[in-house]
Scaffold this motif. Structure first.
Motif, PDB file in Angstrom:
ATOM      1  N   UNK A 163       3.152 -38.495  -4.711  1.00  0.00           N
ATOM      2  CA  UNK A 163       3.757 -39.075  -5.907  1.00  0.00           C
ATOM      3  C   UNK A 163       2.864 -38.891  -7.124  1.00  0.00           C
ATOM      4  N   UNK A 164       1.593 -39.209  -7.000  1.00  0.00           N
ATOM      5  CA  UNK A 164       0.679 -39.093  -8.134  1.00  0.00           C
ATOM      6  C   UNK A 164       0.457 -37.632  -8.509  1.00  0.00           C
ATOM      7  N   UNK A 165       0.387 -36.761  -7.518  1.00  0.00           N
ATOM      8  CA  UNK A 165       0.218 -35.352  -7.826  1.00  0.00           C
ATOM      9  C   UNK A 165       1.368 -34.814  -8.661  1.00  0.00           C
ATOM     10  N   UNK A 166       2.596 -35.196  -8.297  1.00  0.00           N
ATOM     11  CA  UNK A 166       3.766 -34.762  -9.054  1.00  0.00           C
ATOM     12  C   UNK A 166       3.770 -35.371 -10.452  1.00  0.00           C
ATOM     13  N   UNK A 167       3.427 -36.665 -10.562  1.00  0.00           N
ATOM     14  CA  UNK A 167       3.435 -37.335 -11.865  1.00  0.00           C
ATOM     15  C   UNK A 167       2.386 -36.745 -12.806  1.00  0.00           C
TER      16      UNK A 167
END
Length: 222
Positions: free
Chosen positions: A34-38
């Protein structure tokens, strides 16, 4: 002996610790994706906005186009927050150019703080998992070895075959702790570095935009 059989035959406490570590690992990987995509999205947004901003487009038109969009993020949100405050303060004839610049900068600073807070979501959890998972696994190892030696003390003749399973199942807890901690630490360090770069980009844009608005305010007063 297989790993699965050792896990299934472990004591309740060791199994509970293993289950916690597996759960922490699953949640960590979920947050990592999730954080990588954000953060990729935020980095792309900064580049796209800067290309549009420095292309020589009229600021009023740029603000009008962005204000019609929903869910603004990053530099777009910071720009709209600052330019909206700039328009409001400029309508007040008694406001000096310095006060206009200060008010605009404060509005952008608030917007930037909220954006950075959103980017840093889930990072404290990754830091926590990375720091305590090895200790939780070590707790399971210590308990398992202690249980194995207590059982060993109840027999007259000890053999390696009697000791090995208990020690092996205890060491699995440490391995699970490291398995949960290592990816979390790597992801936390990488994401923290990305957030810092994005925050620096926000700050640089705010300084440059404030300088532009200050010059515009001085020109309007002449």
């Amino acid at each position: 002996m297989s790993v699965l059989s050792l896990v299934l035959e472990a004591s309740f406490v060791v199994q509970f610790i293993m289950l916690m570590l597996v759960g922490a690992s699953v949640v960590s990987w979920t947050f990592i994706f999730q954080r990588g995509s954000a953060l990729k999205k935020a980095t792309r947004e900064v580049k796209e906005f800067e290309e549009s901003f420095w292309s020589g487009a009229d600021l009023n038109q740029l603000y009008s186009d962005l204000a019609q969009k929903d869910n603004l993020t990053g530099c777009s949100l910071i720009f709209c927050s600052g330019f909206k405050e700039y328009i409001r303060l400029r309508k007040t004839s008694s406001t000096s150019p310095e006060n206009i610049t200060d008010g605009t900068y404060r509005a952008m600073r608030i917007a930037m703080s909220r954006e950075v807070d959103d980017l840093e979501q889930r990072l404290p959890f990754l830091a926590t998992v990375g720091s305590i998972s090895p200790y939780v696994g070590l707790l399971g190892t210590v308990y398992g070895i202690m249980t194995a030696f207590i059982a060993l003390g109840q027999v007259r003749q000890a053999t390696l075959q009697m000791v090995a399973p208990g020690i092996a199942e205890a060491l699995i807890a440490t391995a699970m702790g490291l398995f949960a901690a290592i990816p979390a630490v790597i992801a936390y360090n990488r994401f923290s570095s990305q957030v810092e770069k994005i925050e620096n980009s926000y700050g640089n844009f705010m300084d440059e935009f404030s300088a532009i608005l200050h010059r515009q305010s001085l020109a309007d007063r002449k």
